[in-house]
Design a protein around this motif. Structure first.
Motif, PDB file in Angstrom:
ATOM      1  N   VAL A 128     -14.974   7.516  23.232  1.00 33.37           N
ATOM      2  CA  VAL A 128     -14.221   7.131  21.881  1.00 33.37           C
ATOM      3  C   VAL A 128     -14.167   5.367  21.851  1.00 33.37           C
ATOM      4  O   VAL A 128     -14.479   5.108  20.547  1.00 33.37           O
ATOM      5  CB  VAL A 128     -12.968   7.713  21.458  1.00 33.37           C
ATOM      6  N   PRO A 129     -13.719   4.772  22.771  1.00 32.25           N
ATOM      7  CA  PRO A 129     -13.575   3.468  22.600  1.00 32.25           C
ATOM      8  C   PRO A 129     -14.235   2.556  21.650  1.00 32.25           C
ATOM      9  O   PRO A 129     -13.616   1.768  20.787  1.00 32.25           O
ATOM     10  CB  PRO A 129     -13.170   2.721  24.004  1.00 32.25           C
ATOM     11  N   HIS A 130     -15.483   2.422  21.994  1.00 31.84           N
ATOM     12  CA  HIS A 130     -16.196   1.414  21.292  1.00 31.84           C
ATOM     13  C   HIS A 130     -16.306   1.961  19.721  1.00 31.84           C
ATOM     14  O   HIS A 130     -16.837   1.064  18.967  1.00 31.84           O
ATOM     15  CB  HIS A 130     -17.634   1.390  21.577  1.00 31.84           C
ATOM     16  N   SER A 131     -16.020   3.078  19.437  1.00 30.63           N
ATOM     17  CA  SER A 131     -16.170   3.616  18.219  1.00 30.63           C
ATOM     18  C   SER A 131     -14.743   3.336  17.322  1.00 30.63           C
ATOM     19  O   SER A 131     -14.855   3.926  16.102  1.00 30.63           O
ATOM     20  CB  SER A 131     -16.797   5.186  18.124  1.00 30.63           C
ATOM     21  N   VAL A 132     -14.000   2.939  17.876  1.00 27.96           N
ATOM     22  CA  VAL A 132     -12.527   2.880  17.369  1.00 27.96           C
ATOM     23  C   VAL A 132     -12.422   1.433  16.664  1.00 27.96           C
ATOM     24  O   VAL A 132     -12.679   0.494  17.513  1.00 27.96           O
ATOM     25  CB  VAL A 132     -11.355   3.219  18.272  1.00 27.96           C
ATOM     26  N   ALA A 133     -11.833   1.207  15.235  1.00 28.26           N
ATOM     27  CA  ALA A 133     -11.537   0.180  14.800  1.00 28.26           C
ATOM     28  C   ALA A 133     -10.258   0.416  14.018  1.00 28.26           C
ATOM     29  O   ALA A 133      -9.686   1.732  13.832  1.00 28.26           O
ATOM     30  CB  ALA A 133     -12.606  -0.153  13.707  1.00 28.26           C
ATOM     31  N   VAL A 134      -9.347  -0.530  13.826  1.00 29.73           N
ATOM     32  CA  VAL A 134      -7.988  -0.187  13.328  1.00 29.73           C
ATOM     33  C   VAL A 134      -7.955  -1.191  12.027  1.00 29.73           C
ATOM     34  O   VAL A 134      -8.033  -2.381  12.080  1.00 29.73           O
ATOM     35  CB  VAL A 134      -6.794  -0.395  14.287  1.00 29.73           C
ATOM     36  N   THR A 135      -7.344  -0.927  10.925  1.00 27.15           N
ATOM     37  CA  THR A 135      -6.992  -1.492   9.542  1.00 27.15           C
ATOM     38  C   THR A 135      -5.488  -1.202   9.518  1.00 27.15           C
ATOM     39  O   THR A 135      -5.020  -0.152   9.551  1.00 27.15           O
ATOM     40  CB  THR A 135      -7.729  -1.274   8.250  1.00 27.15           C
ATOM     41  N   VAL A 136      -4.806  -2.428   9.220  1.00 22.68           N
ATOM     42  CA  VAL A 136      -3.503  -2.178   8.699  1.00 22.68           C
ATOM     43  C   VAL A 136      -3.386  -2.220   7.122  1.00 22.68           C
ATOM     44  O   VAL A 136      -3.875  -3.285   6.524  1.00 22.68           O
ATOM     45  CB  VAL A 136      -2.743  -3.314   9.062  1.00 22.68           C
ATOM     46  N   ASP A 137      -3.083  -0.953   6.497  1.00 26.72           N
ATOM     47  CA  ASP A 137      -3.268  -0.782   5.083  1.00 26.72           C
ATOM     48  C   ASP A 137      -1.975  -1.286   4.289  1.00 26.72           C
ATOM     49  O   ASP A 137      -2.054  -1.700   3.291  1.00 26.72           O
ATOM     50  CB  ASP A 137      -3.487   0.770   4.823  1.00 26.72           C
ATOM     51  N   ASP A 138      -0.852  -1.254   5.014  1.00 25.24           N
ATOM     52  CA  ASP A 138       0.286  -1.881   4.452  1.00 25.24           C
ATOM     53  C   ASP A 138       1.447  -2.316   5.502  1.00 25.24           C
ATOM     54  O   ASP A 138       1.470  -1.548   6.586  1.00 25.24           O
ATOM     55  CB  ASP A 138       0.980  -0.547   3.689  1.00 25.24           C
ATOM     56  N   LEU A 139       1.884  -3.333   5.264  1.00 27.16           N
ATOM     57  CA  LEU A 139       3.098  -3.883   6.253  1.00 27.16           C
ATOM     58  C   LEU A 139       4.069  -4.508   5.465  1.00 27.16           C
ATOM     59  O   LEU A 139       4.062  -5.464   4.489  1.00 27.16           O
ATOM     60  CB  LEU A 139       2.509  -4.777   7.284  1.00 27.16           C
ATOM     61  N   GLU A 140       5.454  -3.765   5.545  1.00 31.96           N
ATOM     62  CA  GLU A 140       6.443  -4.150   4.772  1.00 31.96           C
ATOM     63  C   GLU A 140       7.700  -4.294   5.590  1.00 31.96           C
ATOM     64  O   GLU A 140       8.107  -3.542   6.210  1.00 31.96           O
ATOM     65  CB  GLU A 140       6.834  -3.338   3.614  1.00 31.96           C
ATOM     66  N   ARG A 141       8.641  -5.639   5.482  1.00 31.40           N
ATOM     67  CA  ARG A 141       9.630  -5.994   6.022  1.00 31.40           C
ATOM     68  C   ARG A 141      10.946  -5.726   5.349  1.00 31.40           C
ATOM     69  O   ARG A 141      10.854  -6.007   4.160  1.00 31.40           O
ATOM     70  CB  ARG A 141       9.824  -7.330   6.691  1.00 31.40           C
ATOM     71  N   ASP A 142      11.716  -4.853   5.801  1.00 28.30           N
ATOM     72  CA  ASP A 142      12.980  -4.599   5.143  1.00 28.30           C
ATOM     73  C   ASP A 142      14.206  -5.054   6.016  1.00 28.30           C
ATOM     74  O   ASP A 142      14.459  -3.835   6.733  1.00 28.30           O
ATOM     75  CB  ASP A 142      13.024  -3.350   4.315  1.00 28.30           C
ATOM     76  N   GLY A 143      14.837  -6.165   5.940  1.00 26.59           N
ATOM     77  CA  GLY A 143      15.799  -6.326   7.080  1.00 26.59           C
ATOM     78  C   GLY A 143      15.474  -6.059   8.380  1.00 26.59           C
ATOM     79  O   GLY A 143      14.328  -6.996   8.876  1.00 26.59           O
ATOM     80  N   ASP A 144      16.003  -5.423   9.109  1.00 28.97           N
ATOM     81  CA  ASP A 144      15.390  -5.157  10.610  1.00 28.97           C
ATOM     82  C   ASP A 144      14.465  -4.106  10.909  1.00 28.97           C
ATOM     83  O   ASP A 144      14.655  -3.509  12.004  1.00 28.97           O
ATOM     84  CB  ASP A 144      16.906  -4.907  11.420  1.00 28.97           C
TER      85      ASP A 144
END
Length: 296
Positions: free
Chosen positions: A210-226
């Motif tokens: 699997v390893p070479h075939s894996v990519a990652v995308t961050v679709d949403d990142l939101e901070r709310d306080g801690d």
């Protein structure tokens, strides 16, 4: 008399799995590049920044240089070629434990010999894994690869030789102002660093196919306080790989998420809610448009 400030750029190159990222992290003093025992873990030219009172060194951690079999592999090699042009020092890392050989000579001939640079260093990494009398032949083999300004034995994983290398690099930097603000340790965005931390755990948890075939995308990142909420996708090439990444009852995906969450919390300094999905993009490594969409 005031010591003049020095700054410059160092390209770190080598064949896959020689410990380039581990060395860069050791030089900076913290984790900037992800680390795995899988070859070609590094896919982009990541810049790590080490700053002290009188100097700043920008280290470019490059993908392992290899004979490419896919458009992604060719893209990774192109990044290495771009990274070595016009830098102050090129550092080629070789693996003493595996033995200096033809792969290292290939890197030297294609990326180091003709590079426009002021200095060429060879770091003989993983020297701690050899008996003392076995280190000297590897140093000699490294020296024979080409013309070097310095050949430095080191063990990036333990820190041995790292301070000596820092001093040698600083001495080669030209006088000039800092290239990045004090406090910066990388030019990567938060989203990119989070995506890489997730991929690091996917490499650690999944099986060999699997390893070479894996990519990652961050679709949403939101901070709310801690609390930081992150929604991310693990992209694979085939339905069978999707099943492997998810695992029976979702256990593999849960393990990836659990291990990645701790790393991300350390990076962001907040609690993290992490939602991972897996999707299939058929043969994405061979599709230049898909590679571009995935930010590679």
């Amino acid at each position: 008399m005031t010591t003049p400030f020095r700054s410059g750029v160092v390209a770190v190159v080598g064949r896959p799995n020689v410990g380039k990222s581990t060395l860069v992290n050791a030089l900076v003093g913290q984790k900037v590049s992800i680390v795995s025992d899988k070859p070609q873990t590094t896919r982009s030219d990541i810049r790590a920044i080490w700053t002290i009172d009188d100097a700043q060194i920008v280290l470019t951690d490059t993908p392992g240089f290899h004979k490419p079999r896919t458009p992604l592999g060719a893209r990774m090699n192109d990044l290495v070629g771009d990274a070595v042009e016009g830098v102050d020092v090129v550092v080629q890392v070789v693996d003493a434990a595996a033995g200096v050989g033809r792969g290292d000579a290939y890197v030297y001939e294609h990326q180091v010999r003709g590079a426009r640079t002021d200095a060429r260093f060879c770091v003989v990494n993983k020297a701690d894994l050899l008996r003392k009398h076995d280190v000297v032949p590897q140093l000699a083999a490294a020296a024979a690869l080409g013309t070097w300004d310095e050949v430095v034995p080191a063990a990036a994983a333990t820190g041995a030789g790292v301070e000596e290398l820092r001093e040698l690099l600083v001495a080669r930097m030209p006088e000039g102002p800092a290239l990045f603000p004090d406090g910066d340790v990388t030019d990567q965005s938060t989203e990119s660093r989070v995506a890489e931390l997730i991929r690091e755990q996917a490499l650690a948890v999944t099986r060999q196919e699997v390893p070479h075939s894996v990519a990652v995308t961050v679709d949403d990142l939101e901070r709310d306080g801690d609390l930081t909420s992150i929604h991310a996708s693990l992209v694979v090439e085939r339905d069978s790989q999707k099943g492997i990444v998810i695992g029976k009852g979702g256990q593999t995906l849960k393990a990836i998420g659990s291990q990645a969450r701790g790393e991300i919390e350390s990076l962001l300094g907040t609690k993290v809610f992490l939602d991972l999905r897996v999707k299939v993009v058929k043969e994405w490594q061979r599709d230049p448009k898909a590679i571009e969409r995935l930010g590679l």
